[in-house]
Design a protein around this motif. Structure first.
Motif, mmCIF file in Angstrom:
data_model
loop_
_atom_site.group_PDB
_atom_site.id
_atom_site.type_symbol
_atom_site.label_atom_id
_atom_site.label_comp_id
_atom_site.label_asym_id
_atom_site.label_seq_id
_atom_site.Cartn_x
_atom_site.Cartn_y
_atom_site.Cartn_z
ATOM 1 N N GLY A 228 0.825 -1.207 0.000
ATOM 2 C CA GLY A 228 0.000 0.000 0.000
ATOM 3 C C GLY A 228 0.853 1.247 0.000
ATOM 4 N N PRO A 229 0.250 2.414 0.223
ATOM 5 C CA PRO A 229 -1.140 2.684 0.604
ATOM 6 C C PRO A 229 -2.128 2.354 -0.512
ATOM 7 C CG PRO A 229 -0.032 4.729 0.062
ATOM 8 C CD PRO A 229 1.014 3.663 0.039
ATOM 9 N N ILE A 230 -3.405 2.389 -0.187
ATOM 10 C CA ILE A 230 -4.442 1.971 -1.119
ATOM 11 C C ILE A 230 -4.967 3.170 -1.907
ATOM 12 C CG2 ILE A 230 -6.777 1.036 -1.304
ATOM 13 C CD1 ILE A 230 -4.656 -1.022 -0.763
ATOM 14 N N LEU A 314 6.769 3.137 5.906
ATOM 15 C CA LEU A 314 6.285 2.101 4.996
ATOM 16 C C LEU A 314 5.373 2.666 3.907
ATOM 17 C CD1 LEU A 314 5.537 -0.845 7.471
ATOM 18 C CD2 LEU A 314 7.607 -0.378 6.163
ATOM 19 N N TYR A 315 4.599 3.701 4.227
ATOM 20 C CA TYR A 315 3.742 4.346 3.232
ATOM 21 C C TYR A 315 4.404 5.559 2.592
ATOM 22 C CZ TYR A 315 -0.390 1.595 4.510
ATOM 23 O OH TYR A 315 -1.304 0.575 4.702
ATOM 24 N N GLY A 316 5.389 6.144 3.288
ATOM 25 C CA GLY A 316 6.026 7.338 2.758
ATOM 26 C C GLY A 316 6.851 7.076 1.514
ATOM 27 N N ILE A 317 7.572 5.950 1.482
ATOM 28 C CA ILE A 317 8.409 5.632 0.319
ATOM 29 C C ILE A 317 7.563 5.370 -0.925
ATOM 30 C CG2 ILE A 317 10.103 3.994 -0.595
ATOM 31 C CD1 ILE A 317 11.130 3.646 2.268
ATOM 32 N N PRO A 318 6.549 4.487 -0.870
ATOM 33 C CA PRO A 318 5.696 4.320 -2.059
ATOM 34 C C PRO A 318 4.969 5.599 -2.457
ATOM 35 C CG PRO A 318 5.369 2.506 -0.526
ATOM 36 C CD PRO A 318 6.170 3.533 0.184
ATOM 37 N N SER A 319 4.540 6.397 -1.475
ATOM 38 C CA SER A 319 3.833 7.637 -1.795
ATOM 39 C C SER A 319 4.727 8.603 -2.555
ATOM 40 C CB SER A 319 3.326 8.297 -0.512
ATOM 41 O OG SER A 319 2.345 7.505 0.115
#
Length: 347
Positions: A228-230, A314-319
């Motif tokens: 994620g995030p979704i 964990l969500y900051g890198i994909p974002s």
């Protein structure tokens, strides 16, 4: 005679005086620091006992603090991130920027193929086949345009992940437990995307069409594939198909600043599991009965704050990668110490 009606309830906001705000801030910071200090004292006093029970790891700080590895999620993703995921994220960014510059019409196709390739490399042939099998089952049910059936199908696919028979088969595909758990997490996250696509397919007008290629592009968009995030199917497709994304362009300065923030969050999380053995202490019932009330409060506070900081990373890198691609990711979680309700935490 006309009488103007007034609203029954009027929302009024009254700002607190500056001195009172400063007092609350000082008291909040002081209580945080003192409760964390009490947890640190307990951690150091029982370090040897907890280390033997939970097999503490050698920390990276030079003065010899050990590392509490008992938070499975953090240890799991940090291990995969250092070994594989960080390099695959960088390759995704490279392919996205090159195709956006040279062949923008085929950019989505290349990103989709890259996601399939990485899925094949990390999950293996059988893992990729399992993802495709779930996908085709969900797509076939979506063709019936019955939202209730789509929900039941998603719940059934999710339930199969917990059946002992399927667990044993899937475990036998891999040499290590972490490889199996990567498949498990990936299938669970894919289930959310199956559901989003299926419901949008059921709700759309008869004349509109959602192609299987769009479904593939949404499912195998790699930055969001494992954890994620979704982003819902409707939001993803509406953004990825825009010809101009000037409103979501990200500058080099913003990228550097975001990377610095993510690194700070990561360092803070690592400091917490080096100086505060919160997860190990909470797993030792006998120890919880003898610690002070300040330490117990500090344990509870540190748990929710570590959860918050963990997902910032964990969500900051994909974002960040999503923003580089020209899309708008969901907002990151808010700090739990500034909220009176967990609504903003779980959005």
């Amino acid at each position: 005679m006309l009488i103007q009606s007034r609203p029954r309830f009027q929302k009024t906001t009254t700002l607190l005086p500056p001195w009172e705000i400063c007092l609350y801030v000082i008291l909040s910071i002081a209580s945080h620091l003192y409760s964390f200090y009490e947890v640190h004292k307990v951690s150091q006093e029982y370090e040897e006992e907890l280390g033997r029970e939970f097999e503490f790891e050698k920390g990276f700080f030079i003065w010899g603090f050990k590392k509490d590895p008992t938070d499975f999620e953090w240890s799991f993703w940090m291990d995969w991130g250092k070994r594989h995921l960080a390099w695959y994220f960088l390759c995704h960014v490279f392919i996205s920027l090159v195709t956006k510059t040279l062949i923008p019409k085929f950019r989505v196709v290349f990103l989709m193929l890259y996601g399939v390739f990485v899925c094949f490399f990390l999950l293996g042939v059988r893992g990729l086949a399992m993802v495709l099998l779930h996908m085709m089952i969900s797509f076939s049910v979506a063709l019936l345009r019955k939202p209730l059936l789509c929900w039941l199908c998603s719940l059934m696919l999710l339930y199969t992940l917990h059946l002992p028979f399927f667990e044993e088969i899937q475990r036998s595909w891999y040499k290590t437990e972490n490889e199996y758990y990567l498949l498990l997490f990936s299938l669970a996250m894919c289930c959310l995307r199956y559901t989003s696509f299926s419901l949008e397919y059921c709700w759309q007008q008869t004349g509109q069409r959602s192609s299987l290629q769009c479904f593939f592009a949404y499912l195998f968009y790699y930055p969001l594939f494992h954890n994620g995030p979704i982003i819902t199917y409707k939001e993803f497709i509406s953004q990825i198909q825009k010809e101009k994304t000037s409103s979501t362009k990200i500058t080099f300065g913003i990228i550097v600043w975001t990377i610095a923030r993510i690194f700070t969050w990561w360092l803070l999380a690592e400091c917490m599991i080096h100086f505060l053995y919160i997860h190990a202490i909470l797993s030792n019932e006998a120890l919880l009965e003898v610690v002070s009330f300040w330490a117990l409060g500090g344990l509870a506070l540190a748990q929710v704050l570590f959860f918050y900081v963990k997902y910032l990373v964990l969500y900051g890198i994909p974002s960040l990668i999503v923003r580089i691609d020209g899309l708008e990711p969901p907002e990151l979680p808010r700090c739990v110490s500034t909220m009176h309700s967990f609504t903003g935490m779980w959005r």
